[in-house]
Enzyme design. Structure first.
Site, PDB file in Angstrom:
ATOM      1  N   ASN A 116       0.834  -1.199   0.000  1.00 26.69           N
ATOM      2  CA  ASN A 116       0.000   0.000   0.000  1.00 26.69           C
ATOM      3  C   ASN A 116       0.866   1.245   0.000  1.00 26.69           C
ATOM      4  O   ASN A 116       1.968   1.250   0.544  1.00 26.69           O
ATOM      5  CB  ASN A 116      -0.957  -0.006   1.202  1.00 26.69           C
ATOM      6  CG  ASN A 116      -0.381   0.714   2.413  1.00 26.69           C
ATOM      7  OD1 ASN A 116      -0.396   1.947   2.478  1.00 26.69           O
ATOM      8  ND2 ASN A 116       0.133  -0.052   3.370  1.00 26.69           N
ATOM      9  N   PHE A 120      -1.482   8.120   4.622  1.00 22.52           N
ATOM     10  CA  PHE A 120      -2.224   8.749   5.722  1.00 22.52           C
ATOM     11  C   PHE A 120      -3.480   9.463   5.204  1.00 22.52           C
ATOM     12  O   PHE A 120      -3.774  10.603   5.605  1.00 22.52           O
ATOM     13  CB  PHE A 120      -1.353   9.756   6.489  1.00 22.52           C
ATOM     14  CG  PHE A 120      -0.227   9.171   7.305  1.00 22.52           C
ATOM     15  CD1 PHE A 120      -0.132   7.808   7.558  1.00 22.52           C
ATOM     16  CD2 PHE A 120       0.761  10.004   7.828  1.00 22.52           C
ATOM     17  CE1 PHE A 120       0.914   7.293   8.318  1.00 22.52           C
ATOM     18  CE2 PHE A 120       1.807   9.494   8.586  1.00 22.52           C
ATOM     19  CZ  PHE A 120       1.882   8.140   8.830  1.00 22.52           C
ATOM     20  N   SER A 183       5.957   5.100   8.575  1.00 21.01           N
ATOM     21  CA  SER A 183       5.284   4.830   7.298  1.00 21.01           C
ATOM     22  C   SER A 183       6.210   5.221   6.156  1.00 21.01           C
ATOM     23  O   SER A 183       6.809   6.301   6.174  1.00 21.01           O
ATOM     24  CB  SER A 183       3.991   5.633   7.190  1.00 21.01           C
ATOM     25  OG  SER A 183       3.493   5.558   5.864  1.00 21.01           O
ATOM     26  N   ASN A 185       5.179   5.956   3.254  1.00 24.58           N
ATOM     27  CA  ASN A 185       4.346   6.608   2.240  1.00 24.58           C
ATOM     28  C   ASN A 185       4.149   8.105   2.445  1.00 24.58           C
ATOM     29  O   ASN A 185       3.388   8.735   1.727  1.00 24.58           O
ATOM     30  CB  ASN A 185       2.982   5.905   2.181  1.00 24.58           C
ATOM     31  CG  ASN A 185       3.134   4.435   1.822  1.00 24.58           C
ATOM     32  OD1 ASN A 185       3.925   4.081   0.954  1.00 24.58           O
ATOM     33  ND2 ASN A 185       2.401   3.575   2.512  1.00 24.58           N
ATOM     34  N   THR A 186       4.829   8.668   3.439  1.00 29.87           N
ATOM     35  CA  THR A 186       4.894  10.121   3.621  1.00 29.87           C
ATOM     36  C   THR A 186       6.355  10.522   3.467  1.00 29.87           C
ATOM     37  O   THR A 186       7.213  10.009   4.189  1.00 29.87           O
ATOM     38  CB  THR A 186       4.354  10.531   5.008  1.00 29.87           C
ATOM     39  OG1 THR A 186       2.965  10.189   5.083  1.00 29.87           O
ATOM     40  CG2 THR A 186       4.521  12.027   5.234  1.00 29.87           C
ATOM     41  N   LYS A 225       6.147   3.732  16.837  1.00 35.39           N
ATOM     42  CA  LYS A 225       6.100   2.656  15.846  1.00 35.39           C
ATOM     43  C   LYS A 225       7.264   2.816  14.879  1.00 35.39           C
ATOM     44  O   LYS A 225       7.424   3.876  14.262  1.00 35.39           O
ATOM     45  CB  LYS A 225       4.769   2.670  15.093  1.00 35.39           C
ATOM     46  CG  LYS A 225       4.589   1.455  14.172  1.00 35.39           C
ATOM     47  CD  LYS A 225       3.159   1.333  13.691  1.00 35.39           C
ATOM     48  CE  LYS A 225       2.925   0.053  12.904  1.00 35.39           C
ATOM     49  NZ  LYS A 225       1.509  -0.111  12.527  1.00 35.39           N
ATOM     50  N   ASN A 254       6.400  -1.561  11.263  1.00 39.46           N
ATOM     51  CA  ASN A 254       5.564  -1.105  10.161  1.00 39.46           C
ATOM     52  C   ASN A 254       5.842  -1.957   8.915  1.00 39.46           C
ATOM     53  O   ASN A 254       6.469  -3.021   9.006  1.00 39.46           O
ATOM     54  CB  ASN A 254       5.859   0.382   9.898  1.00 39.46           C
ATOM     55  CG  ASN A 254       4.640   1.157   9.455  1.00 39.46           C
ATOM     56  OD1 ASN A 254       3.882   0.703   8.601  1.00 39.46           O
ATOM     57  ND2 ASN A 254       4.446   2.342  10.023  1.00 39.46           N
TER      58      ASN A 254
END
Length: 346
Positions: A116, A120, A183, A185-186, A225, A254
């Site tokens: 994915n 966020f 994450s 993805n940021t 995390k 993660n």
């Protein structure tokens, strides 16, 4: 439990005929509808018992829901009803944001994995808090974790501003708070795991949490995390800093940027974080190293790649005090929760 298992086994082929994100949204809506009806709510209910303690919190069982499944905290009661000992929702950012362009979620069924790059996507802090306040999970004895992050438009140098806003907003409504700095993805978010960056983040968070504890008359545990792609040296730095700045626990891990386990598979080279069984060994290594560095008593939540009771037990054996599920639920359904509790009982 047989009802849960059979229902999901029948529904899964239809869900897997949809794209992954549409199936995700449909599953949550269907689960909510089933919960809202008193007859089906009772049929879906599960309460596997294996009392445990985590960060000073009393858990019904040590199997939790990982953040990311319910980003807006809109389905807390319905998810808790499936048998989790604790539920974590988010990641929430101060401002609403759409996340990355679609498509941004991909199944790799040969490995029971997902990639994915959601980024966020959420409705923002105010909508999130409103949803959390409507839920009754905590009133009924459930433990609720609220996961905070930074907006994509906030420069990484100002990330602390977003985390402080998130901390203040969720503090009165959480049993524990997770600071998500891992994450993929940021943009640049994972740089916050570096020694200097993490120090500059944790010190003001510690000070803010102390002020909030004084204001609200209670201490809310805080966890961080982290990623599975850290070197041993990086893990050791994090293990040194977390207790130094009063952080109560660590969530490992993660999603991964590694693609070694999915080379040659359809969607295997999509950008984003890979979850599911390919992360299991990576997270075990991080958990084992954390336990070695942090000693016997520091709380560790193990997450990443649990699709069976056996893997849940491996997380605990590596040093985790509790576990969380996400991708395994997509492939196995809610029956996985009770299977994991049973495996940990044995």
């Amino acid at each position: 439990m047989s009802f849960l298992f059979n229902t999901y086994a029948l529904a899964r082929p239809a869900l897997f005929s949809l794209d992954a994100e549409s199936a995700h949204e449909l599953t949550l809506k269907s689960l909510q509808k089933a919960y809202d009806c008193s007859l089906t709510r009772g049929m879906m209910a599960s309460r596997p018992e294996l009392p445990a303690s985590l960060m000073g919190l009393a858990l019904r069982n040590p199997v939790g829901l990982a953040a990311g499944l319910d980003k807006n905290g809109a389905h807390i009661d319905a998810l808790g009803n499936l048998g989790f000992g604790f539920v974590e929702v988010g990641t929430v950012t101060p401002l609403a944001q759409p996340g990355n362009p679609k498509p941004r979620m991909f199944r790799l069924p040969q490995k029971q994995a997902l990639i994915n790059r959601l980024g966020f996507n959420n409705l923002g802090l105010q909508a999130f808090i409103a949803n959390v306040r409507k839920s009754q999970w905590r009133e009924r004895g459930g433990i609720l974790g609220l996961n905070i992050g930074k907006n994509a438009v906030t420069p990484i140098e100002r990330a602390i501003d977003d985390y402080l806003l998130g901390l203040e907003g969720v503090y009165p409504h959480a049993d524990y708070i997770t600071v998500n700095i891992s994450s993929p993805n940021t943009q640049n978010l994972r740089t916050l795991q570096g020694q200097d960056e993490l120090t500059q983040l944790l010190q003001p968070l510690q000070e803010k949490r102390k002020a909030l504890a004084d204001r609200h008359g209670r201490h809310v545990p805080m966890a961080v995390k982290i990623a599975p792609d850290l070197s041993t040296g990086q893990v050791d730095i994090i293990a040194d800093l977390l207790p130094r700045y009063g952080i109560d626990g660590v969530i490992a891990t993660n999603t991964t940027l590694s693609r070694d386990a999915v080379k040659g598979l359809a969607h295997g080279e999509e950008a984003g974080g890979l979850s599911g069984p390919p992360v299991h060994e990576l997270s075990l290594q991080v958990i084992a190293r954390l336990r070695e560095q942090l000693g016997a008593s520091y709380p560790i939540i193990g997450v990443g790649g649990i699709v069976s009771g056996r893997q849940a037990k491996e997380k605990i054996d590596a040093g985790a005090n509790a576990i969380q599920l996400y991708t395994g639920l997509i492939y196995r359904g809610p029956a996985l929760i009770a299977e994991c509790v049973q495996a940990l009982k044995r």
